[in-house]
Scaffold this motif. Sequence first.
Motif, PDB file in Angstrom:
ATOM      1  N   VAL A  53      33.523 -74.854   0.181  1.00 38.22           N
ATOM      2  CA  VAL A  53      33.913 -76.075   0.879  1.00 38.22           C
ATOM      3  C   VAL A  53      35.240 -76.583   0.326  1.00 38.22           C
ATOM      4  O   VAL A  53      36.116 -77.004   1.074  1.00 38.22           O
ATOM      5  CB  VAL A  53      32.805 -77.141   0.745  1.00 38.22           C
ATOM      6  CG1 VAL A  53      33.272 -78.471   1.309  1.00 38.22           C
ATOM      7  CG2 VAL A  53      31.546 -76.696   1.445  1.00 38.22           C
ATOM      8  N   ASP A  54      35.419 -76.535  -0.982  1.00 33.82           N
ATOM      9  CA  ASP A  54      36.669 -76.990  -1.586  1.00 33.82           C
ATOM     10  C   ASP A  54      37.839 -76.121  -1.138  1.00 33.82           C
ATOM     11  O   ASP A  54      38.917 -76.626  -0.858  1.00 33.82           O
ATOM     12  CB  ASP A  54      36.562 -76.966  -3.114  1.00 33.82           C
ATOM     13  CG  ASP A  54      35.619 -78.045  -3.621  1.00 33.82           C
ATOM     14  OD1 ASP A  54      35.436 -79.042  -2.892  1.00 33.82           O
ATOM     15  OD2 ASP A  54      35.076 -77.889  -4.726  1.00 33.82           O
ATOM     16  N   ARG A  55      37.623 -74.805  -1.066  1.00 30.57           N
ATOM     17  CA  ARG A  55      38.698 -73.908  -0.615  1.00 30.57           C
ATOM     18  C   ARG A  55      39.059 -74.182   0.846  1.00 30.57           C
ATOM     19  O   ARG A  55      40.224 -74.174   1.220  1.00 30.57           O
ATOM     20  CB  ARG A  55      38.274 -72.442  -0.769  1.00 30.57           C
ATOM     21  CG  ARG A  55      38.309 -71.963  -2.166  1.00 30.57           C
ATOM     22  CD  ARG A  55      38.012 -70.495  -2.184  1.00 30.57           C
ATOM     23  NE  ARG A  55      37.871 -70.019  -3.538  1.00 30.57           N
ATOM     24  CZ  ARG A  55      37.446 -68.838  -3.864  1.00 30.57           C
ATOM     25  NH1 ARG A  55      37.113 -67.986  -2.914  1.00 30.57           N
ATOM     26  NH2 ARG A  55      37.345 -68.487  -5.112  1.00 30.57           N
ATOM     27  N   ARG A  56      38.035 -74.407   1.658  1.00 32.24           N
ATOM     28  CA  ARG A  56      38.297 -74.689   3.071  1.00 32.24           C
ATOM     29  C   ARG A  56      39.055 -75.998   3.221  1.00 32.24           C
ATOM     30  O   ARG A  56      39.965 -76.108   4.047  1.00 32.24           O
ATOM     31  CB  ARG A  56      36.992 -74.761   3.858  1.00 32.24           C
ATOM     32  CG  ARG A  56      36.384 -73.432   4.089  1.00 32.24           C
ATOM     33  CD  ARG A  56      35.178 -73.548   4.953  1.00 32.24           C
ATOM     34  NE  ARG A  56      34.474 -72.273   4.999  1.00 32.24           N
ATOM     35  CZ  ARG A  56      33.252 -72.129   5.416  1.00 32.24           C
ATOM     36  NH1 ARG A  56      32.555 -73.182   5.827  1.00 32.24           N
ATOM     37  NH2 ARG A  56      32.679 -70.948   5.434  1.00 32.24           N
ATOM     38  N   MET A  57      38.701 -77.007   2.461  1.00 31.06           N
ATOM     39  CA  MET A  57      39.391 -78.292   2.543  1.00 31.06           C
ATOM     40  C   MET A  57      40.847 -78.152   2.108  1.00 31.06           C
ATOM     41  O   MET A  57      41.741 -78.741   2.717  1.00 31.06           O
ATOM     42  CB  MET A  57      38.669 -79.338   1.691  1.00 31.06           C
ATOM     43  CG  MET A  57      37.331 -79.755   2.288  1.00 31.06           C
ATOM     44  SD  MET A  57      36.509 -81.005   1.331  1.00 31.06           S
ATOM     45  CE  MET A  57      37.383 -82.438   1.856  1.00 31.06           C
ATOM     46  N   ILE A  58      41.066 -77.364   1.054  1.00 31.58           N
ATOM     47  CA  ILE A  58      42.437 -77.150   0.598  1.00 31.58           C
ATOM     48  C   ILE A  58      43.222 -76.391   1.656  1.00 31.58           C
ATOM     49  O   ILE A  58      44.372 -76.727   1.969  1.00 31.58           O
ATOM     50  CB  ILE A  58      42.431 -76.397  -0.759  1.00 31.58           C
ATOM     51  CG1 ILE A  58      41.877 -77.305  -1.854  1.00 31.58           C
ATOM     52  CG2 ILE A  58      43.837 -75.922  -1.106  1.00 31.58           C
ATOM     53  CD1 ILE A  58      41.669 -76.614  -3.179  1.00 31.58           C
ATOM     54  N   LEU A  59      42.599 -75.376   2.276  1.00 27.73           N
ATOM     55  CA  LEU A  59      43.264 -74.584   3.312  1.00 27.73           C
ATOM     56  C   LEU A  59      43.579 -75.446   4.534  1.00 27.73           C
ATOM     57  O   LEU A  59      44.692 -75.419   5.062  1.00 27.73           O
ATOM     58  CB  LEU A  59      42.386 -73.385   3.700  1.00 27.73           C
ATOM     59  CG  LEU A  59      42.965 -72.444   4.745  1.00 27.73           C
ATOM     60  CD1 LEU A  59      44.236 -71.793   4.224  1.00 27.73           C
ATOM     61  CD2 LEU A  59      41.950 -71.397   5.128  1.00 27.73           C
ATOM     62  N   VAL A  60      42.601 -76.236   4.970  1.00 23.49           N
ATOM     63  CA  VAL A  60      42.811 -77.109   6.134  1.00 23.49           C
ATOM     64  C   VAL A  60      43.857 -78.170   5.804  1.00 23.49           C
ATOM     65  O   VAL A  60      44.741 -78.476   6.611  1.00 23.49           O
ATOM     66  CB  VAL A  60      41.483 -77.754   6.579  1.00 23.49           C
ATOM     67  CG1 VAL A  60      41.720 -78.858   7.603  1.00 23.49           C
ATOM     68  CG2 VAL A  60      40.548 -76.708   7.155  1.00 23.49           C
ATOM     69  N   GLY A  61      43.790 -78.753   4.642  1.00 21.52           N
ATOM     70  CA  GLY A  61      44.775 -79.759   4.228  1.00 21.52           C
ATOM     71  C   GLY A  61      46.167 -79.172   4.175  1.00 21.52           C
ATOM     72  O   GLY A  61      47.144 -79.814   4.596  1.00 21.52           O
TER      73      GLY A  61
END
Length: 144
Positions: free
Chosen positions: A4-12
């Motif tokens: 989830v943290d990686r996805r949030m960083i990628l989306v951000g």
Amino acid sequence: MARVDRRMILVGGMVLTLAGLALAGCGIADSRSPVPDFMRAREADPPPPETAPDVGTLVSKELDLIFLPSSYPRDVRVSPPHHDLRSDAWIACVRAELTSATGTPLGSQTYRVTIAKGEIADRRRVEHEDNCASEHYTPVAATK
């Protein structure tokens, strides 16, 4: 949780990249930008001016648009056209001897005509600021 943290960083990161690209499009140098001339966007060239109309021919064809037919216009004269400073149109003065509805002579009456795209777009009685009194007039044959 790590996913989830990686996805949030990628989306951000993607959101920031898209926002940066969108804002970069606003920075195109226009004619008023403080950048060197070769980097500025060129202003569009103005359209070429319309050629001067043949006022005599136009007036003889459209005499009823300028004077009422019941006024029996005669001795019709036109001035050379002048380019209107407020638009792309041309302005000319038209003078004729007119008769009133009761048959009494009205004398010489002058109208200012506006010509746009080769047609009479407007006509009105001459006012002092129109400068039609100082114009040189040429006769027109009133034929329809």
